[in-house]
Design a protein around this motif. Structure first.
Motif, mmCIF file in Angstrom:
data_model
loop_
_atom_site.group_PDB
_atom_site.id
_atom_site.type_symbol
_atom_site.label_atom_id
_atom_site.label_comp_id
_atom_site.label_asym_id
_atom_site.label_seq_id
_atom_site.Cartn_x
_atom_site.Cartn_y
_atom_site.Cartn_z
ATOM 1 N N SER A 277 33.168 37.468 29.561
ATOM 2 C CA SER A 277 33.698 38.729 30.079
ATOM 3 C C SER A 277 34.917 38.500 30.948
ATOM 4 O O SER A 277 35.872 39.292 30.915
ATOM 5 C CB SER A 277 32.618 39.481 30.867
ATOM 6 N N VAL A 278 34.921 37.424 31.706
ATOM 7 C CA VAL A 278 36.073 37.130 32.571
ATOM 8 C C VAL A 278 37.285 36.753 31.727
ATOM 9 O O VAL A 278 38.406 37.229 31.957
ATOM 10 C CB VAL A 278 35.717 36.020 33.574
ATOM 11 N N MET A 279 37.086 35.916 30.706
ATOM 12 C CA MET A 279 38.205 35.511 29.871
ATOM 13 C C MET A 279 38.710 36.672 29.005
ATOM 14 O O MET A 279 39.898 36.744 28.684
ATOM 15 C CB MET A 279 37.814 34.324 28.990
ATOM 16 N N ASP A 280 37.823 37.591 28.634
ATOM 17 C CA ASP A 280 38.229 38.745 27.821
ATOM 18 C C ASP A 280 38.891 39.835 28.656
ATOM 19 O O ASP A 280 39.444 40.787 28.102
ATOM 20 C CB ASP A 280 37.020 39.343 27.099
ATOM 21 N N ASP A 281 38.838 39.702 29.974
ATOM 22 C CA ASP A 281 39.376 40.731 30.858
ATOM 23 C C ASP A 281 40.892 40.836 30.767
ATOM 24 O O ASP A 281 41.475 41.887 31.025
ATOM 25 C CB ASP A 281 38.953 40.431 32.301
ATOM 26 N N GLY A 282 41.536 39.746 30.420
ATOM 27 C CA GLY A 282 42.992 39.742 30.311
ATOM 28 C C GLY A 282 43.703 39.391 31.596
ATOM 29 O O GLY A 282 44.936 39.349 31.638
ATOM 30 N N GLY A 283 42.950 39.109 32.659
ATOM 31 C CA GLY A 283 43.558 38.734 33.929
ATOM 32 C C GLY A 283 43.861 37.247 33.992
ATOM 33 O O GLY A 283 43.544 36.474 33.084
ATOM 34 N N CYS A 284 44.482 36.857 35.093
ATOM 35 C CA CYS A 284 44.850 35.454 35.304
ATOM 36 C C CYS A 284 43.691 34.758 36.011
ATOM 37 O O CYS A 284 43.702 34.591 37.245
ATOM 38 C CB CYS A 284 46.121 35.354 36.135
ATOM 39 N N TYR A 285 42.701 34.351 35.241
ATOM 40 C CA TYR A 285 41.478 33.814 35.822
ATOM 41 C C TYR A 285 41.183 32.406 35.320
ATOM 42 O O TYR A 285 41.524 32.031 34.201
ATOM 43 C CB TYR A 285 40.284 34.706 35.487
ATOM 44 N N VAL A 286 40.513 31.661 36.181
ATOM 45 C CA VAL A 286 39.879 30.398 35.812
ATOM 46 C C VAL A 286 38.392 30.598 36.040
ATOM 47 O O VAL A 286 37.959 30.834 37.176
ATOM 48 C CB VAL A 286 40.397 29.227 36.671
ATOM 49 N N SER A 287 37.603 30.585 34.968
ATOM 50 C CA SER A 287 36.157 30.757 35.108
ATOM 51 C C SER A 287 35.514 29.389 35.318
ATOM 52 O O SER A 287 35.882 28.408 34.665
ATOM 53 C CB SER A 287 35.557 31.444 33.884
ATOM 54 N N ASN B 155 28.906 26.946 47.524
ATOM 55 C CA ASN B 155 29.214 26.488 48.877
ATOM 56 C C ASN B 155 30.291 25.413 48.878
ATOM 57 O O ASN B 155 31.171 25.400 49.738
ATOM 58 C CB ASN B 155 27.944 25.963 49.546
ATOM 59 N N LYS B 156 30.237 24.521 47.913
ATOM 60 C CA LYS B 156 31.223 23.451 47.844
ATOM 61 C C LYS B 156 32.622 23.979 47.531
ATOM 62 O O LYS B 156 33.619 23.463 48.037
ATOM 63 C CB LYS B 156 30.812 22.413 46.788
ATOM 64 N N LEU B 157 32.699 24.998 46.684
ATOM 65 C CA LEU B 157 33.995 25.505 46.230
ATOM 66 C C LEU B 157 34.376 26.822 46.889
ATOM 67 O O LEU B 157 35.256 27.540 46.404
ATOM 68 C CB LEU B 157 33.985 25.684 44.701
ATOM 69 N N SER B 158 33.733 27.148 47.995
ATOM 70 C CA SER B 158 33.952 28.450 48.631
ATOM 71 C C SER B 158 35.422 28.703 48.997
ATOM 72 O O SER B 158 35.890 29.838 48.974
ATOM 73 C CB SER B 158 33.075 28.580 49.879
ATOM 74 N N GLY B 159 36.139 27.644 49.342
ATOM 75 C CA GLY B 159 37.543 27.823 49.693
ATOM 76 C C GLY B 159 38.455 28.069 48.515
ATOM 77 O O GLY B 159 39.608 28.462 48.680
ATOM 78 N N LEU B 160 37.928 27.851 47.311
ATOM 79 C CA LEU B 160 38.715 28.014 46.095
ATOM 80 C C LEU B 160 38.377 29.323 45.374
ATOM 81 O O LEU B 160 39.264 29.956 44.777
ATOM 82 C CB LEU B 160 38.462 26.835 45.154
ATOM 83 N N LEU B 161 37.118 29.740 45.455
ATOM 84 C CA LEU B 161 36.633 30.851 44.642
ATOM 85 C C LEU B 161 37.017 32.219 45.190
ATOM 86 O O LEU B 161 37.148 32.411 46.398
ATOM 87 C CB LEU B 161 35.114 30.763 44.512
ATOM 88 N N SER B 162 37.155 33.173 44.266
ATOM 89 C CA SER B 162 37.444 34.570 44.607
ATOM 90 C C SER B 162 36.449 35.477 43.904
ATOM 91 O O SER B 162 35.696 35.045 43.022
ATOM 92 C CB SER B 162 38.856 34.961 44.166
ATOM 93 N N CYS B 163 36.453 36.762 44.279
ATOM 94 C CA CYS B 163 35.655 37.779 43.576
ATOM 95 C C CYS B 163 36.577 38.562 42.634
ATOM 96 O O CYS B 163 37.787 38.681 42.876
ATOM 97 C CB CYS B 163 35.028 38.741 44.576
ATOM 98 N N LEU B 164 35.983 39.075 41.572
ATOM 99 C CA LEU B 164 36.743 39.944 40.685
ATOM 100 C C LEU B 164 37.097 41.249 41.418
ATOM 101 O O LEU B 164 36.336 41.689 42.286
ATOM 102 C CB LEU B 164 35.927 40.270 39.441
ATOM 103 N N PRO B 165 38.206 41.866 41.049
ATOM 104 C CA PRO B 165 38.539 43.153 41.670
ATOM 105 C C PRO B 165 37.445 44.179 41.418
ATOM 106 O O PRO B 165 36.819 44.190 40.357
ATOM 107 C CB PRO B 165 39.840 43.561 40.975
ATOM 108 N N ALA B 166 37.215 45.043 42.397
ATOM 109 C CA ALA B 166 36.181 46.083 42.246
ATOM 110 C C ALA B 166 36.589 47.073 41.172
ATOM 111 O O ALA B 166 37.760 47.349 40.969
ATOM 112 C CB ALA B 166 35.980 46.778 43.577
#
Length: 307
Positions: A264-274, A296-307
């Motif tokens: 779903s993330v890759m099909d969204d068409g956004g600039c994402y790394v899943s 927890n390890k990657l917390s500084g790298l990860l983001s949430c999808l837009p609402a």
């Protein structure tokens, strides 16, 4: 990619390596040792201070899963004529750069030889890699069917089965490229930069880098439209499979108890790394506890999808 983006990426990578240490890394793939995606990532790791060693098939062996057989003497030339015909040896090494090696067998076998022979040949007998990476694959590895059959994942899981933390990288943009393609297409450079940022984030989090039996399945969106600069990309924690009635909840994050699927993330068409957390025992989703460890390890790298 503009100079500001390159400087930004280099700055982030330098900070992450500085927070950990330069690592001994084995790199394989299933597209072949002379594929440009692999070479660009290899060069990026070397430039960033890591001691990366390539051990990959002499030919494109995509879709070979976890097949592993003793290599046989090579008769045909390697892909892109990167080794001559009739070498009559089961493995080979680039004469001008001994960190580049081919194996006349499957991706998992290539990873095995990298761990047991080529890596220690560079680092010293008995040295175990700090980390193993595979890819970036030319094309996606998303969802159970692709992940199960992927030679990139197969190579990754061979390393995990030896107790070595490992990451499988794939770039959605397809189109095979020879190692000496000039100029280097943006997609190869950009995927190398994105993969390096994930690699450095894992290393910077400290040992143990990943839980036992766990691998990361990383897919990078197509390099097109607005997605032509590392600064445009967001890293999203995902799951491999669509949840079923038998599935248990994922680790809570971003206001939900279910992670988005990598499809779903890759099909969204956004600039994402899943980034999905998988288990090599069945190549499906890891437990919520293991997902939380990675979160927890990657917390500084990860983001949430837009609402």
């Amino acid at each position: 990619m503009g100079v500001p983006s390159l400087l930004k990426s280099a700055s982030v990578a330098a900070l992450l390596v500085g927070a950990s240490e330069a690592a001994n890394i084995i790199q394989a793939n299933d597209d072949g040792w002379a594929e440009l995606y692999l070479r660009s990532f290899h060069n990026a790791m070397i430039a960033d201070g890591h001691d990366a060693v390539v051990s990959a098939p002499g030919s494109d062996l995509s879709g070979s899963g976890s097949l592993n057989t003793t290599p046989t003497d090579r008769i045909l030339a390697c892909e892109y004529d990167s080794c001559p015909a009739d070498t009559l040896t089961p493995t080979g090494t680039n004469a001008s750069d001994t960190r580049l090696n081919w194996v006349n067998s499957f991706p998992a076998t290539s990873m095995e030889y990298g761990i047991n022979e080529f890596g220690p040949g560079i680092w010293g007998a008995g040295t175990v890699p700090d980390l193993a990476v595979a890819g970036p694959n030319v094309g996606s590895n998303i969802g159970f069917i692709q992940v199960e059959g992927s030679g990139t994942v197969g190579a990754t899981c061979y390393a995990v089965d030896q107790g070595i933390p490992a990451i499988a990288f794939s770039g959605i943009t397809t189109g095979n490229l020879a190692w000496d393609t000039e100029p280097v297409p943006l997609r190869s450079t950009l995927y190398a930069e994105l993969a390096l940022e994930v690699t450095n984030a894992v290393l910077a989090a400290g040992t143990p880098y990943l839980p036992d039996d766990v691998f990361l399945n990383v897919n990078m969106a197509a390099v097109e439209g607005n997605c032509t600069d590392t600064s445009a990309f967001s890293y999203i924690l995902t799951r491999i499979n669509t949840p079923s009635i038998l599935s248990t909840s994922d680790t809570p994050t971003c206001g939900d108890t279910w992670l988005p699927t990598e499809t779903s993330v890759m099909d969204d068409g956004g600039c994402y790394v899943s980034i999905s957390v998988g288990t090599c025992s069945d190549k499906t989703d890891a437990s919520a506890a293991d997902q939380l460890t990675v979160l927890n390890k990657l917390s500084g790298l990860l983001s949430c999808l837009p609402a």
